[in-house]
Design an enzyme around this catalytic site. Structure first.
Site, PDB file in Angstrom:
ATOM      1  CG  LEU A   1      -2.061  -7.854  -7.265  1.00  0.00           C
ATOM      2  CD1 LEU A   1      -0.645  -8.912  -6.323  1.00  0.00           C
ATOM      3  CD2 LEU A   1      -1.283  -7.145  -8.123  1.00  0.00           C
TER       4      LEU A   1
ATOM      5  CG  HIS B   1       0.798  -2.314 -15.111  1.00  0.00           C
ATOM      6  ND1 HIS B   1       0.634  -3.995 -15.318  1.00  0.00           N
ATOM      7  CD2 HIS B   1       1.683  -2.613 -15.913  1.00  0.00           C
ATOM      8  CE1 HIS B   1       1.700  -4.884 -15.384  1.00  0.00           C
ATOM      9  NE2 HIS B   1       2.357  -4.098 -16.234  1.00  0.00           N
TER      10      HIS B   1
ATOM     11  CG  ASN C   1      -4.041  -1.048 -12.791  1.00  0.00           C
ATOM     12  OD1 ASN C   1      -4.185  -1.206 -11.659  1.00  0.00           O
ATOM     13  ND2 ASN C   1      -3.625  -1.693 -13.747  1.00  0.00           N
TER      14      ASN C   1
ATOM     15  N   GLY D   1       0.930  -1.515  -0.152  1.00  0.00           N
ATOM     16  CA  GLY D   1      -0.281  -0.211  -0.195  1.00  0.00           C
ATOM     17  C   GLY D   1       1.423   1.174   0.044  1.00  0.00           C
ATOM     18  CB  SER D   2       3.992   2.333  -1.327  1.00  0.00           C
ATOM     19  OG  SER D   2       3.675   1.721  -2.636  1.00  0.00           O
ATOM     20  CG  ASN D   3       1.495   3.361  -6.077  1.00  0.00           C
ATOM     21  OD1 ASN D   3       1.207   4.166  -6.409  1.00  0.00           O
ATOM     22  ND2 ASN D   3       1.769   1.872  -5.690  1.00  0.00           N
TER      23      ASN D   3
ATOM     24  CG  ASP E   1      -2.186  -4.613 -17.036  1.00  0.00           C
ATOM     25  OD1 ASP E   1      -3.075  -4.027 -16.015  1.00  0.00           O
ATOM     26  OD2 ASP E   1      -1.702  -5.766 -16.466  1.00  0.00           O
TER      27      ASP E   1
HETATM   28  C1  GAR Z   1       3.239  -1.568  -7.211  1.00  0.00           C
HETATM   29  O1  GAR Z   1       4.190  -1.562  -8.534  1.00  0.00           O
HETATM   30  C2  GAR Z   1       1.666  -1.410  -8.165  1.00  0.00           C
HETATM   31  O2  GAR Z   1       1.778  -0.788 -10.157  1.00  0.00           O
HETATM   32  C3  GAR Z   1       1.472  -3.386  -9.007  1.00  0.00           C
HETATM   33  O3  GAR Z   1       1.559  -3.577  -7.161  1.00  0.00           O
HETATM   34  C4  GAR Z   1       2.532  -2.875  -6.908  1.00  0.00           C
HETATM   35  C5  GAR Z   1       1.667  -2.377  -5.673  1.00  0.00           C
HETATM   36  O4  GAR Z   1       2.892  -1.226  -4.779  1.00  0.00           O
HETATM   37  N1  GAR Z   1       0.257  -3.263  -9.933  1.00  0.00           N
HETATM   38  C6  GAR Z   1       0.870  -4.313 -10.203  1.00  0.00           C
HETATM   39  O5  GAR Z   1       1.860  -5.097 -10.517  1.00  0.00           O
HETATM   40  C7  GAR Z   1      -0.724  -4.638 -10.665  1.00  0.00           C
HETATM   41  N2  GAR Z   1      -1.007  -4.797 -12.474  1.00  0.00           N
HETATM   42  P1  GAR Z   1       2.409  -0.683  -2.785  1.00  0.00           P
HETATM   43  O6  GAR Z   1       1.473  -1.726  -2.164  1.00  0.00           O
HETATM   44  O7  GAR Z   1       3.253  -0.858  -2.671  1.00  0.00           O
HETATM   45  O8  GAR Z   1       1.230   0.765  -3.911  1.00  0.00           O
END
Ligand code: GAR
Length: 192
Positions: A82, A101, A99, A12-14, A142
């Protein structure tokens, strides 16, 4: 205020950067966080008193449960989510689900391409640049319309983890910018 739902599966850093940006920008608020498993990132929601819901990724009704939970929000943001959303939610929230990616789509995307696998494939390909993409979500994984992309150099990155960290930094900036843009556009539409 423009209201968003944030869906996560991992650290969950985003989500964290969206929480910080929502406070800094005052353009949108996070109405709910939804996880499809017991994701570490849920802590960011609880620490910030944001309502959250944990669902089961194996539940055949997952997409319908997500739809019930996001009703009333303006935008659904998949921030490291995911599971693949299917059915009614894609109709009711057409052009309102986005989303992030971790590659420059259409390269290195599609079902099964997520997380470290993407960065492994990029390094293997020998590409000099990688990056991230914010796009609309539709039935094809995607492959929805692009909203915003940012690039990073792969130079000097020797491991997928190293490239992942580099791209993730850009993701935070790119996703918050895209959400700000959509919030401004959505709020302007509401005022007309
Ligand atoms: C991120 O890099 C995001 O782009 C990727 O999962 C990670 C989640 O990081 N998503 C995918 O690969 C979707 N196809 P986070 O939990 O630290 O935000």
């Amino acid at each position: 205020m423009y209201r968003i739902a944030v869906l996560i599966s991992g650290t969950g850093s985003n989500l964290k950067s969206l929480i910080e940006d929502s406070k800094a920008a005052g353009l949108y608020e996070i109405a709910i966080v939804i996880a499809d498993r017991n994701a570490k990132g849920i802590n960011h929601a609880s620490e910030n008193s944001i309502p959250f819901l944990v669902l089961d990724r194996k539940d055949p009704l997952l997409s319908d449960k997500v739809l019930d939970a996001v009703k009333g929000t303006d935008l659904v943001v998949l921030a490291g989510f995911l599971s693949i959303l299917k059915g009614q939610i894609l109709k009711e929230y057409k052009d309102r689900i986005i989303n992030i990616h971790p590659s420059l789509l259409p390269q290195f995307g599609g079902e099964g391409m997520y997380g470290l696998k993407v960065h492994e494939a990029v390094l293997k390909s020998g590409k000099l640049i990688s990056g991230c993409t914010v796009h609309y979500v539709n039935e094809d994984v995607d492959a929805g319309r692009l909203i915003l992309q940012s690039i990073v150099s792969t130079e000097g990155a020797t491991t997928p983890e190293e490239l992942q960290a580099r791209v993730l930094g850009k993701e935070h900036e790119t996703l918050t910018t895209a959400v700000r843009m959509l919030a401004m556009e959505g709020s302007a539409r509401g005022m007309r």
